[in-house]
Design an enzyme around this catalytic site. Structure first.
Site, PDB file in Angstrom:
ATOM      1  N   GLY A  11       0.841  -1.208   0.000  1.00 61.47           N
ATOM      2  CA  GLY A  11       0.000   0.000   0.000  1.00 61.47           C
ATOM      3  C   GLY A  11       0.866   1.244   0.000  1.00 61.47           C
ATOM      4  CB  VAL A  23      16.813   6.345  -1.873  1.00 57.18           C
ATOM      5  CG1 VAL A  23      17.623   5.275  -2.596  1.00 57.18           C
ATOM      6  CG2 VAL A  23      16.247   5.800  -0.564  1.00 57.18           C
ATOM      7  NE  ARG A  25      17.189  15.761  -5.816  1.00 56.03           N
ATOM      8  CZ  ARG A  25      16.423  16.818  -5.892  1.00 56.03           C
ATOM      9  NH1 ARG A  25      16.246  17.596  -4.833  1.00 56.03           N
ATOM     10  NH2 ARG A  25      15.835  17.141  -7.029  1.00 56.03           N
ATOM     11  NE  ARG A  72      -2.274  -4.349  -0.787  1.00 49.06           N
ATOM     12  CZ  ARG A  72      -1.729  -3.730   0.267  1.00 49.06           C
ATOM     13  NH1 ARG A  72      -0.602  -4.193   0.778  1.00 49.06           N
ATOM     14  NH2 ARG A  72      -2.299  -2.688   0.807  1.00 49.06           N
ATOM     15  CG  ASP A 103       4.932  -8.009   7.889  1.00 45.79           C
ATOM     16  OD1 ASP A 103       5.747  -8.020   8.830  1.00 45.79           O
ATOM     17  OD2 ASP A 103       4.461  -9.045   7.377  1.00 45.79           O
ATOM     18  CB  THR A 125       2.989   0.475   6.101  1.00 44.92           C
ATOM     19  OG1 THR A 125       1.628   0.220   6.493  1.00 44.92           O
ATOM     20  CG2 THR A 125       3.880   0.161   7.293  1.00 44.92           C
ATOM     21  CB  ILE A 126      -0.975   4.490   6.644  1.00 40.46           C
ATOM     22  CG1 ILE A 126      -1.931   3.347   6.263  1.00 40.46           C
ATOM     23  CG2 ILE A 126      -0.689   5.403   5.478  1.00 40.46           C
ATOM     24  CD1 ILE A 126      -3.376   3.810   6.019  1.00 40.46           C
ATOM     25  CG  ASP A 127      -1.507  -0.642   7.963  1.00 47.77           C
ATOM     26  OD1 ASP A 127      -2.366   0.226   7.774  1.00 47.77           O
ATOM     27  OD2 ASP A 127      -1.385  -1.657   7.254  1.00 47.77           O
ATOM     28  CG  ASP A 129       1.614  -3.296  10.024  1.00 48.40           C
ATOM     29  OD1 ASP A 129       2.511  -2.580   9.512  1.00 48.40           O
ATOM     30  OD2 ASP A 129       0.916  -4.069   9.344  1.00 48.40           O
ATOM     31  NE  ARG A 162     -27.479  11.521  12.682  1.00 50.65           N
ATOM     32  CZ  ARG A 162     -27.385  11.997  11.454  1.00 50.65           C
ATOM     33  NH1 ARG A 162     -26.209  12.279  10.951  1.00 50.65           N
ATOM     34  NH2 ARG A 162     -28.458  12.189  10.746  1.00 50.65           N
ATOM     35  N   GLY A 170      -5.546   0.085   9.247  1.00 52.52           N
ATOM     36  CA  GLY A 170      -4.502  -0.421  10.141  1.00 52.52           C
ATOM     37  C   GLY A 170      -4.307  -1.922  10.079  1.00 52.52           C
ATOM     38  NE  ARG A 171      -1.957  -5.095   6.071  1.00 53.48           N
ATOM     39  CZ  ARG A 171      -2.160  -5.387   4.795  1.00 53.48           C
ATOM     40  NH1 ARG A 171      -2.735  -6.534   4.496  1.00 53.48           N
ATOM     41  NH2 ARG A 171      -1.787  -4.582   3.842  1.00 53.48           N
ATOM     42  N   GLY A 185     -10.345  13.175  20.785  1.00 54.25           N
ATOM     43  CA  GLY A 185     -11.290  13.234  21.914  1.00 54.25           C
ATOM     44  C   GLY A 185     -12.418  12.224  21.807  1.00 54.25           C
ATOM     45  NE  ARG A 211     -20.423  13.164  32.051  1.00 60.73           N
ATOM     46  CZ  ARG A 211     -19.446  12.597  31.348  1.00 60.73           C
ATOM     47  NH1 ARG A 211     -19.201  11.312  31.472  1.00 60.73           N
ATOM     48  NH2 ARG A 211     -18.709  13.314  30.549  1.00 60.73           N
TER      49      ARG A 211
HETATM   50  O1  F6P Z   1      -1.430  -1.573   4.611  1.00 55.96           O
HETATM   51  C1  F6P Z   1      -2.075  -0.395   4.342  1.00 55.96           C
HETATM   52  C2  F6P Z   1      -3.534  -0.634   4.166  1.00 55.96           C
HETATM   53  O2  F6P Z   1      -4.127   0.594   3.806  1.00 55.96           O
HETATM   54  C3  F6P Z   1      -4.278  -1.250   5.339  1.00 55.96           C
HETATM   55  O3  F6P Z   1      -4.531  -0.340   6.346  1.00 55.96           O
HETATM   56  C4  F6P Z   1      -5.512  -1.801   4.651  1.00 55.96           C
HETATM   57  O4  F6P Z   1      -6.045  -2.887   5.367  1.00 55.96           O
HETATM   58  C5  F6P Z   1      -4.964  -2.245   3.336  1.00 55.96           C
HETATM   59  O5  F6P Z   1      -3.771  -1.521   3.117  1.00 55.96           O
HETATM   60  C6  F6P Z   1      -5.873  -2.045   2.141  1.00 55.96           C
HETATM   61  O6  F6P Z   1      -5.225  -2.551   1.014  1.00 55.96           O
HETATM   62  P1  F6P Z   1      -5.641  -2.431  -0.500  1.00 55.96           P
HETATM   63  O7  F6P Z   1      -4.923  -1.261  -1.086  1.00 55.96           O
HETATM   64  O8  F6P Z   1      -5.178  -3.689  -1.105  1.00 55.96           O
HETATM   65  O9  F6P Z   1      -7.122  -2.236  -0.522  1.00 55.96           O
END
Ligand code: F6P
Length: 319
Positions: A11, A23, A25, A72, A103, A125-127, A129, A162, A170-171, A185, A211
């Site tokens: 991703g 990398v 430069r 991928r 990963d 990766t944004i995750d 992880d 609501r 985040g997988r 918050g 409340r």
């Molecule tokens: O690994 C980054 C990520 O955005 C995960 O958070 C998400 O589960 C997955 O990739 C989605 O992947 P794809 O681009 O294959 O839909």
């Protein structure tokens, strides 16, 4: 002339471009020729490789996505794919490679290292992880993007009285939810690392509304067992409170990287090239505290992840 290849895989994440720039430069200033491999391991198998010069990476530090594109690759998982990838590298006389990805991408890098290629893996990766590093390139931007969205959703949630479930990516890792939830918050954060107690959560929502709370925000990581839609139905059944679902999706993957991600990407990219000045390198680069470090890629991939599940308790105290 010595040659280094660079690819992005898996991703996309904000900061990948800043990393490619660093990398390219720093490698050129160390006397290398640099080759960009398109579409990650897919492009490597197909030999989709082009020479990059200083100007190839001009005007990209602020851009999301990846100029090299990404994929991928199922084919790279096969012996035939791996052999073709090695052939492509040999054909272009590239024996040093920087892989920027998550990963799966770093596992691919490890395979290439086992075949004799000098490889440095950078965590993109944004995750967040990857256990061996405090932070991955793209995580901070994704958190801030989610945070901005949570702010907007809060307005509507509050105006209509609501409950809103905001689903973040985040997988199997809850970090985006933990950071964006605490900063935004949220009343409740749900992550895959901790089982969800729906009854307890509903009780809390009812108490909050009694409340005088105008709204409740639940930030749910996508890896949580119970889906957002099922959760919304359950909450409505148990509390009678109107509950909406917002799935943030790919907006979290795009966008201009934050200063933190640009700096992280730049430091890691430079470090990768320094490492590749040695022979037979198979390292992953990470950050611990404010220190950039590297370790054996295999060890990095076997590290155990810990995260800030304590943020969930902070939300309970603060909401
Ligand atoms: O690994 C980054 C990520 O955005 C995960 O958070 C998400 O589960 C997955 O990739 C989605 O992947 P794809 O681009 O294959 O839909």
């Amino acid at each position: 002339m010595k040659r280094i290849g660079v690819l992005t895989s898996g991703g996309d994440s904000p900061g990948m471009n800043a990393c490619i720039r660093a990398v390219v430069r720093s490698a050129i200033s160390s006397g290398y020729e640099v080759y960009g491999i398109k579409r990650g391991y897919e492009g490597l198998i197909d030999g989709d490789i082009e020479k990059l010069v200083t100007s190839s990476v001009a005007d990209i530090i602020h851009r999301g996505g990846t100029i090299l594109q990404t994929a991928r690759s199922e084919r790279f998982m096969t012996e035939d794919g791996l052999n073709k990838a090695i052939e492509s590298l040999k054909k272009c006389e590239i024996d040093k490679l920087v892989v920027i990805g998550g990963d799966g991408s770093l596992r691919g890098a490890k395979k290439l290292a086992e075949m004799g290629i000098s490889v440095v893996g950078l965590p993109g990766t944004i995750d967040n992880d990857l256990a061996y590093t405090d932070m991955t390139i793209g995580f901070d931007t994704a958190v801030n993007t989610a945070l901005h969205a949570i702010g907007n959703i809060r307005d509507t949630s509050s105006s209509h009285g609501r409950i809103t479930i905001i689903e973040v990516m985040g997988r199997a890792c809850g970090d985006i939810a933990l950071y964006a939830g605490l900063a935004g918050g949220a009343e409740t954060i749900l992550v895959p690392e901790v089982d969800t107690d729906v009854d307890e959560m509903c009780q809390k929502l009812i108490t909050g509304m009694h409340r005088g709370k105008k709204h409740s925000l639940i930030v749910r990581a996508e890896g949580v067992k119970i889906s957002s839609e099922d959760l919304a139905k359950l909450i409505y059944e148990k509390t009678g409170l109107e509950t909406k679902v917002v799935v943030l999706g790919y907006i979290q993957r795009g966008g201009s990287p934050t200063a933190i991600d640009r700096i992280l990407a730049s430091r890691m990219g430079i470090h990768a090239v320094e490492l590749l000045n040695e022979e037979n390198v198979h390292k992953a680069v990470g950050i611990r505290g404010d220190d950039i470090f590297s370790m054996d890629i295999d060890e990095a991939l076997n590290a155990n992840k810990s995260n800030h599940v304590d943020f969930m308790k902070y939300c309970d105290i603060l909401c």
